[in-house]
Design an enzyme around this catalytic site. Sequence first.
Site, short mmCIF file in Angstrom:
data_model
loop_
_atom_site.label_atom_id
_atom_site.label_comp_id
_atom_site.label_asym_id
_atom_site.label_seq_id
_atom_site.Cartn_x
_atom_site.Cartn_y
_atom_site.Cartn_z
N GLY A 151 6.57 -2.01 6.32
CA GLY A 151 7.93 -2.53 6.35
C GLY A 151 8.93 -1.58 6.99
O GLY A 151 8.66 -0.40 7.22
N GLU A 152 10.09 -2.12 7.32
CA GLU A 152 11.20 -1.34 7.88
C GLU A 152 12.21 -1.09 6.74
O GLU A 152 12.90 -2.03 6.31
CB GLU A 152 11.84 -2.12 9.04
CG GLU A 152 13.19 -1.61 9.49
CD GLU A 152 13.27 -0.11 9.74
OE1 GLU A 152 12.48 0.42 10.54
OE2 GLU A 152 14.14 0.54 9.12
N CYS A 186 6.14 -4.28 15.87
CA CYS A 186 5.90 -3.22 16.85
C CYS A 186 4.45 -3.37 17.32
O CYS A 186 3.55 -3.63 16.52
CB CYS A 186 6.12 -1.84 16.21
SG CYS A 186 7.82 -1.65 15.62
N ASN A 230 -3.41 6.72 15.58
CA ASN A 230 -4.56 6.27 14.81
C ASN A 230 -4.89 4.88 15.33
O ASN A 230 -4.13 3.94 15.07
CB ASN A 230 -4.11 6.21 13.34
CG ASN A 230 -5.20 6.56 12.37
OD1 ASN A 230 -6.37 6.70 12.74
ND2 ASN A 230 -4.82 6.69 11.12
N CYS A 279 1.30 -1.38 15.81
CA CYS A 279 1.29 -1.19 14.36
C CYS A 279 0.50 -2.29 13.64
O CYS A 279 0.67 -3.48 13.94
CB CYS A 279 2.73 -1.16 13.86
SG CYS A 279 2.87 -1.22 12.07
N CYS A 328 6.12 -7.14 7.75
CA CYS A 328 7.27 -6.62 8.49
C CYS A 328 7.65 -7.63 9.56
O CYS A 328 6.79 -8.27 10.15
CB CYS A 328 6.91 -5.28 9.14
SG CYS A 328 8.31 -4.51 9.96
N SER A 336 11.38 6.55 14.28
CA SER A 336 10.16 6.32 15.06
C SER A 336 10.60 5.99 16.47
O SER A 336 10.91 4.84 16.78
CB SER A 336 9.37 5.14 14.47
OG SER A 336 8.98 5.46 13.17
N LEU A 337 10.64 7.01 17.31
CA LEU A 337 11.22 6.80 18.64
C LEU A 337 10.17 6.27 19.62
O LEU A 337 10.36 5.25 20.24
CB LEU A 337 11.83 8.12 19.13
CG LEU A 337 12.83 7.93 20.25
CD1 LEU A 337 14.10 7.26 19.76
CD2 LEU A 337 13.18 9.25 20.92
N HIS A 338 9.10 7.02 19.76
CA HIS A 338 7.93 6.63 20.58
C HIS A 338 8.20 6.51 22.08
O HIS A 338 7.24 6.42 22.85
CB HIS A 338 7.27 5.34 20.07
CG HIS A 338 6.97 5.35 18.60
ND1 HIS A 338 6.45 6.46 17.97
CD2 HIS A 338 7.17 4.43 17.64
CE1 HIS A 338 6.32 6.19 16.67
NE2 HIS A 338 6.76 4.98 16.45
N SER A 375 12.13 6.66 6.96
CA SER A 375 11.63 6.60 8.34
C SER A 375 11.87 5.19 8.89
O SER A 375 11.37 4.21 8.36
CB SER A 375 10.14 6.91 8.34
OG SER A 375 9.63 6.75 9.63
N CYS A 390 -0.59 2.59 9.12
CA CYS A 390 0.19 1.79 8.17
C CYS A 390 -0.24 0.32 8.22
O CYS A 390 -0.51 -0.24 9.25
CB CYS A 390 1.68 1.96 8.39
SG CYS A 390 2.32 1.17 9.85
N GLU A 444 0.81 -1.21 0.00
CA GLU A 444 0.00 0.00 0.00
C GLU A 444 0.85 1.26 0.00
O GLU A 444 2.01 1.26 0.44
CB GLU A 444 -0.91 0.01 1.21
CG GLU A 444 -0.12 0.00 2.49
CD GLU A 444 -0.98 -0.13 3.73
OE1 GLU A 444 -2.05 -0.76 3.62
OE2 GLU A 444 -0.59 0.39 4.77
N CYS A 467 3.48 8.48 0.74
CA CYS A 467 3.99 7.58 1.79
C CYS A 467 4.06 6.19 1.17
O CYS A 467 3.02 5.66 0.75
CB CYS A 467 3.03 7.63 2.98
SG CYS A 467 3.47 6.46 4.25
#
Length: 350
Positions: free
Chosen positions: A166-167, A119, A297, A122, A115, A221-223, A198, A340, A95, A108
């Site tokens: 994906g990473e 996480c 989200n 996600c 993946c 992407s720290l979070h 990212s 995502c 996507e 994006c």
Amino acid sequence: MMESNKRDIRALTEEELKSFFTEHGYKPFHGKQVYEWLWKKAATEFSVMSNLSKEARQLLDNRFRIDRLTLYQEQTSRDGTVKMAFQTADGELIESVLIPGKDRATACISSQIGCKLACTFCATGKIPFKRNLTVGEIYDQVIAVRQKALDLYNISLSNIVYMGMGEPLLNYDGVSGSIAVLTGEKGLGISPRRITVSTVGIPDVIRKLADQGIRSELAVSLHSALDATRSQLVPINRRYGLETLKEALQHFNRVTGKRITFEYLLMRGVNDQLSEARALADYSRNFPVKINLIEYNEVEGTGFQKSDAEQTQAFKELLESRNMIVNLRRSRGEDIDAACGQLAGKGKKS
Ligand code: SF4
């Protein structure tokens, strides 16, 4: 359908295309011409390559195919965000999202099918990893989103973010190869400053990006800036903790001179406390950073909820009181599964 006796021509480098032509009695410059048809003009058929002889086009057609993405499903959000699911030549779904702004449009794009990193917040993390995307599959997403931005909004694509499924740093060849064709003179000629990779933070590969001269922007992407919290949200943090990540980011900044962007999804009671904001401010002092606070989200089945408005504001103000550059980002496309991995995840028949 894929024709197995033919090779996807976009897996060849320009040098390999030149060698192919010399081996078949043609001049090497035909290789450059074909390269430009593929990567500058996004040709999807050999028959359009009008500066090649009919025989040369036939030779290509006999030996190669051009694997393309086909549009599988599309949803437009009330806020104008467009989410597209594409089918790959081998039948997988990926996507991409078009995020239109006032005078800009961002694509994006995905870098992998599924993946490996799981996480916990996600949607993509719940889709099993199948494979890395090829350079052609990443490029095709950009072409499709660029066209969609023109058709729907009459806006030129201004930015590209590798922030879909994906990473990206676990698909180094696909990502660095696609950046090369997106930015190259014989490709689309987009400025690397308009491209952001990212990542959840793979330290060795962050160093490699810097050392190999890739000059796109870097978002992490720290979070959470506390290992205990981050390891719950981003399990790879158990392998590479925040200290190792910090050293890689310092290296990246030293070599490229670039500021780093931290992405921070605010989740209620998980990482939105002021103690988390203080830890983030302390961690951010190690290099120049910009912090994007993002409304979460909500994703079915994760149990995480978005932070409430008051807490979000207090978090932001604490960072600002420590002189951090902070942006608060609304979720886009909330009504169309734009977190995502959600569209491809739902589109899957199996
Ligand atoms: S946030 Fe990124 S790295 Fe983590 S599971 Fe989702 S797609 Fe993979």
